[in-house]
Write an enzyme that holds these catalytic residues in place. Structure first.
Site, PDB file in Angstrom:
ATOM      1  N   GLY D  15       0.828  -1.203   0.000  1.00 48.47           N
ATOM      2  CA  GLY D  15       0.000   0.000   0.000  1.00 48.47           C
ATOM      3  C   GLY D  15       0.857   1.246   0.000  1.00 48.47           C
ATOM      4  O   GLY D  15       1.882   1.293   0.668  1.00 48.47           O
ATOM      5  N   ARG D  76       1.272  -5.402  -6.349  1.00 47.65           N
ATOM      6  CA  ARG D  76       1.511  -6.717  -5.774  1.00 47.65           C
ATOM      7  C   ARG D  76       2.025  -7.619  -6.898  1.00 47.65           C
ATOM      8  O   ARG D  76       1.568  -7.525  -8.025  1.00 47.65           O
ATOM      9  CB  ARG D  76       0.195  -7.293  -5.220  1.00 47.65           C
ATOM     10  CG  ARG D  76      -0.125  -6.798  -3.843  1.00 47.65           C
ATOM     11  CD  ARG D  76      -1.572  -6.977  -3.460  1.00 47.65           C
ATOM     12  NE  ARG D  76      -2.065  -5.760  -2.826  1.00 47.65           N
ATOM     13  CZ  ARG D  76      -1.692  -5.359  -1.601  1.00 47.65           C
ATOM     14  NH1 ARG D  76      -0.846  -6.072  -0.898  1.00 47.65           N
ATOM     15  NH2 ARG D  76      -2.152  -4.237  -1.090  1.00 47.65           N
ATOM     16  N   ASP D 107       5.217  -5.348   5.828  1.00 44.68           N
ATOM     17  CA  ASP D 107       5.583  -6.737   6.114  1.00 44.68           C
ATOM     18  C   ASP D 107       5.797  -7.584   4.858  1.00 44.68           C
ATOM     19  O   ASP D 107       6.812  -8.269   4.720  1.00 44.68           O
ATOM     20  CB  ASP D 107       4.479  -7.393   6.954  1.00 44.68           C
ATOM     21  CG  ASP D 107       4.732  -7.205   8.440  1.00 44.68           C
ATOM     22  OD1 ASP D 107       5.786  -6.642   8.785  1.00 44.68           O
ATOM     23  OD2 ASP D 107       3.882  -7.616   9.234  1.00 44.68           O
ATOM     24  N   THR D 130       4.005   2.660   5.504  1.00 45.07           N
ATOM     25  CA  THR D 130       2.597   2.265   5.551  1.00 45.07           C
ATOM     26  C   THR D 130       1.910   3.151   6.568  1.00 45.07           C
ATOM     27  O   THR D 130       2.498   3.477   7.601  1.00 45.07           O
ATOM     28  CB  THR D 130       2.412   0.792   5.963  1.00 45.07           C
ATOM     29  OG1 THR D 130       1.068   0.629   6.440  1.00 45.07           O
ATOM     30  CG2 THR D 130       3.353   0.383   7.080  1.00 45.07           C
ATOM     31  N   ASP D 132      -0.438   2.397   8.494  1.00 44.04           N
ATOM     32  CA  ASP D 132      -1.004   1.657   9.631  1.00 44.04           C
ATOM     33  C   ASP D 132      -0.100   1.603  10.854  1.00 44.04           C
ATOM     34  O   ASP D 132      -0.555   1.282  11.950  1.00 44.04           O
ATOM     35  CB  ASP D 132      -1.335   0.221   9.191  1.00 44.04           C
ATOM     36  CG  ASP D 132      -2.492   0.189   8.214  1.00 44.04           C
ATOM     37  OD1 ASP D 132      -3.285   1.158   8.203  1.00 44.04           O
ATOM     38  OD2 ASP D 132      -2.611  -0.794   7.472  1.00 44.04           O
ATOM     39  N   ASP D 134       2.031  -0.570  11.632  1.00 46.73           N
ATOM     40  CA  ASP D 134       1.949  -1.917  12.193  1.00 46.73           C
ATOM     41  C   ASP D 134       3.240  -2.716  12.011  1.00 46.73           C
ATOM     42  O   ASP D 134       3.211  -3.931  11.826  1.00 46.73           O
ATOM     43  CB  ASP D 134       0.775  -2.671  11.562  1.00 46.73           C
ATOM     44  CG  ASP D 134       0.869  -2.722  10.041  1.00 46.73           C
ATOM     45  OD1 ASP D 134       1.768  -2.053   9.486  1.00 46.73           O
ATOM     46  OD2 ASP D 134       0.060  -3.409   9.409  1.00 46.73           O
ATOM     47  N   ARG D 176      -6.350  -2.851  10.168  1.00 47.42           N
ATOM     48  CA  ARG D 176      -6.922  -4.189  10.207  1.00 47.42           C
ATOM     49  C   ARG D 176      -6.425  -4.976  11.428  1.00 47.42           C
ATOM     50  O   ARG D 176      -7.184  -5.683  12.081  1.00 47.42           O
ATOM     51  CB  ARG D 176      -6.548  -4.963   8.946  1.00 47.42           C
ATOM     52  CG  ARG D 176      -7.689  -5.101   7.974  1.00 47.42           C
ATOM     53  CD  ARG D 176      -7.287  -5.831   6.713  1.00 47.42           C
ATOM     54  NE  ARG D 176      -7.538  -4.985   5.547  1.00 47.42           N
ATOM     55  CZ  ARG D 176      -8.761  -4.735   5.089  1.00 47.42           C
ATOM     56  NH1 ARG D 176      -9.817  -5.228   5.666  1.00 47.42           N
ATOM     57  NH2 ARG D 176      -8.930  -3.960   4.034  1.00 47.42           N
TER      58      ARG D 176
END
Lengths: 328, 328, 328, 328
Positions: D15, D76, D107, D130, D132, D134, D176
């Site tokens: 992303g 991707r 990741d 990213t 997020d 995360d 998420r």
């Protein structure tokens, strides 16, 4: 013959819009300038019925000009649609000494004001406040210009991610009955296609247009869709249709939603709200009633409320052509 | 009788303004739509003389609509003011096959275009691009609406600190000859006083007005000053005068400066630029020359360049009255 | 041993900063959460002396989190520097029943709090609020992150016009004693050179660096200058020097000024303010005093006020190196 | 022993996030600073396989620092998951002379890099990009800070309309697996409740909390919901549940969606990207491989890629407590 106005009530009703607070401030300051009193009515006709009032002075409307939403709050009132409800509202206004009313809102708001005037002869003036710009008698409603900027900034952000991934985005924007927002932000954000309530492009031509766009070398595409688009499919159904018929595209949906209504008003909306507030109050003072204040050809003018309610705001056909050319 | 246009040159000149890139994109896309060629001319008349050109296609103007400044760059050209310079420029255009010109800029830009047309009969169309909105024949120049929002957001920020400290701020905004920006942002930002080139308030009345404002309970004050204000003192001299004559105020100055020229254009400016680009190209194609594209009463219209240059953009007197009422 | 705190006073002092209102809200809500009372003190130590107080409840601080400036207002107090002034202040606090104090501000604010504590043993906690980030004991002061974004957006706008005209801009940003803002916005806005109080580049090397930058093909240049830059010339003198020594550059100056202090706080500043307010109140409740709440290594920690006042906030040398590499 | 790096490839994958362009620019400029070559790899591993490369110089990354998205585009690649795909990729890199790789992503990106390194011993460094946040091994991923500001501004706008109408809004934000965005914007926007993947509040307690909030006098409510909230209902199901169980509330939903990924990066993200790019390149030059560059305790550090991929980013429990106190 009109008697002299001594105390003006001001309220907001229907969907809120940026600039409503600036209009409330303007009404209050114009009253103060002319040495008449001003009363804020909370929660639209609902609060009018309940007598939910607050004095507004030149000082206590300070700091309102750049605030989104409406400090007087807004609400739908089913009770005001009944004769009993309107009688209560009338009595509440009289009890408070209010003898003129400025209502800020859209069609529904104005229809209520008209009936109220017919029944009680109460002097009313309307100010068009809605981001949809769907009111006859004004080129711009309060909040419309701000919403255009809000939406264009959102689509600019979506474009960042769309072009990083070669994606097709359907972006749903407000506009159930008219395509003003969709058409303008579509041009402003450089959308590849724009779907509005006024025109039925048809699914086949949409897919064809997207194919042509892809073939011409565009790596990402934005399709702006007005809520009330004519194809008759919502934005998720459109995505499914294109997913099925254009295997080579990764399709995403974004529904901008209520954030379009909020935010600090643009300079244009602040100035427009200030002008409209002055005109509404001074028109009441001159004995006028049943008019909506509007902007036509850059001038502040009055349109009979009845016409404003019955008329239809039309999109500018020139813009459709400009949009077609821009997506070459 | 006009011959068919085959290749249009487009350039930006004078001070840059948000929306110029959107206009360049629109000119290029409109040319592509009509299957004629488009050439970007770098650095205004300077680059025209030097033949500093680049083909513009529908694809290579992608992503320009929301960019501030001008990718074609702008420059002042003393050489173009000479007969020799203009001859070089003409030869460069001819060598490149350019047979029509769209110039985006202000008065100086248009004057150059007029002389060029008189000498060589070269078809020219002007698009008004300047944040000052000081061009006759259009209610809005490109960049003006964006600049209003930029300035209003800056003054909102200054208001935060002004009201935290009970201070008086003089905020200088652009506008040497006309007070459009000052008047509109003054109303939009809720300024206590607005000084514009069109009106001489006088120092005494300024101080008097600020005293009245303070007495009425206002804890902070913003005075918006156009660069060319009539009092004839710059913003630092104004500060000194008020410092001396109003001991109870802490006075500060903020000169907003060049940031007013930059930034991503507002939706209004993007749409306006798109419309103007279409009109400029299609007017050239129809054999028109020596006109400026403008917006009057929300419609795209043509004004003879000569009139645009000689005429004077006037402020809206109604706004001065609205401003007076809002500062009650 | 500490007695139980029952009523906490909160005030802002010194220059205002975005996030101060969020911190006031946090202090009030944390008090409400723990069932202790909270009192807002207007205009810093000045209002403390005058007993200018207002109860703060969980409800009446609603809507403060995203507002710039400080609703409690700020002021410098010469009276608080006298023994008599502090005695009045103490009496006013006692009369109101206030038994703990949270002061939001910078060095001057904390010095006042320290002396006050020494003289009267009054429990005090400091929250660092200033855009300059010049406080020892915290990696971030309230308002600093917001100011970085405000300044970077301004310079982005200036870059638009700089690169449209091939100009060199000197942009003055806040920072009298430390270069945090200048260094970070310089990197963030891609400045060609950054002048900070911690390093003396020297005029010759500045001009040399600009020449190299021009030679390398850069058409426009931004030089970010902290107010307290070491060269010892103000931004206008720098312009004059470069004007004289680099004939081929058109040089402009922009002093960003007070707008840097205003605006709605960034998410980071809102969260930081919320965390700091909780820690300040709960530390007082635990019997702590004479500490400043700070953020170190992403954790909320306490630093003795005395250390905070005496220590010096240092710039990150790694950033200077990054800046040098980025301007390759 | 490592041989000297001569040409570094840089790519973005997964992303997109604001700051990726700033990181690309930093990698290119750091290479130029050290006189090594830099090559941009388009569309992540997909473009690596296809040899879709472009030289990056200090000059042609100009103007990237403030652009959202990624100019190298992202994609991707299912082919890279096969041995054959990775072989093609390796051959393409070798053919181009690339002997070191900087991958910007999350990741999935890092897992690909690890396998690639295991198979071919190719030197790789990761930069976490990213929104997020995360990723283990860094307190901040690129784009996270920008996304927090974007989301908080959106919720501020939604609050305008929520409080004008006394409504309850469920606002879905990205996240998420971890609740960093939800938790921080929930505090930053003053949300009444925050639903995150790490905690299961339960529907009953949600409704109870909203009832308490209403009873306490709050007229509008915002509930921030992370995509992956633990209750296990999506935001529309939550609306339905509350609609049924709290008749006195008008409930609305807003899904912020992809706009959260876009926009010009905040100053923090621009500086972080610049620092990370320097560290990634210089680490490769020093012979390091298989590390991710991260920010821990405000310092740029390296974490083994394997740890970064296996570790789990955890939310700050202190923030949950702050959030509980703020919603008193």
């Amino acid at each position: 013959m009109s008697k002299t106005i001594k105390k003006i009530g001001v309220m907001t009703s229907g969907g809120d819009a940026p600039g409503m607070n600036a209009a409330i401030r303007s009404v209050a300051r114009t009253c103060a300038f002319h040495n008449i009193e001003c009363v804020g009515i909370y929660r639209g006709y609902e609060g009018m019925i309940e007598g939910d009032f607050k004095e507004l002075t030149a000082r206590n409307v300070k700091g309102l000009i750049n605030k989104g939403g409406t400090v007087l709050k807004s609400a739908r009132s089913s009770e005001f649609r009944t004769k009993e409800g309107r009688e209560k509202a009338y009595n509440a206004l009289i009890a408070k000494g209010i003898d003129g009313l400025v209502t800020i809102g859209g069609d529904g708001t104005f229809t209520g004001a008209l009936i109220f005037n017919q029944e009680y002869g109460f002097p009313v003036m309307g100010i068009p406040g809605t981001i949809d710009n769907d009111i006859f008698g004004t080129s711009h409603t309060l909040g419309y210009d701000t919403a255009l900027n809000t939406v264009v900034e959102c689509i600019d952000k979506i474009r960042d991610t769309a072009s990083s991934h070669n994606r097709l985005f359907f972006v749903e924007v407000m506009g159930r009955d008219v395509g003003h927002i969709a058409l303008n932000v579509g041009i402003g954000a450089g959308a590849e296609e724009i779907l509005i309530p006024e025109e039925d492009l048809g699914l086949d031509r949409l897919v064809e247009s997207l194919r042509r766009s892809k073939k011409s070398g565009k790596s990402s595409s934005i399709v702006v869709v007005a809520e009330g688009d004519k194809i008759g499919k919502n934005v998720f159904e459109l995505k499914d249709y294109v997913d099925e018929n254009m295997k080579d595209y990764e399709v995403r949906v974004s529904v901008l939603g209520h954030m379009q209504r909020g935010g600090s008003p643009s300079c244009f909306d602040r100035v427009l709200a200030s002008r409209m507030g002055v005109k509404a109050v001074e028109s009441l003072m001159e004995g006028q009633s049943n008019y909506m204040v509007g902007l036509l050809s850059d001038k502040i003018v009055l349109t009979p409320l009845e016409k404003a309610v019955k008329g239809k705001s039309k999109i500018n056909k020139e813009l459709i052509r400009v949009s077609d050319i821009m997506t070459t």
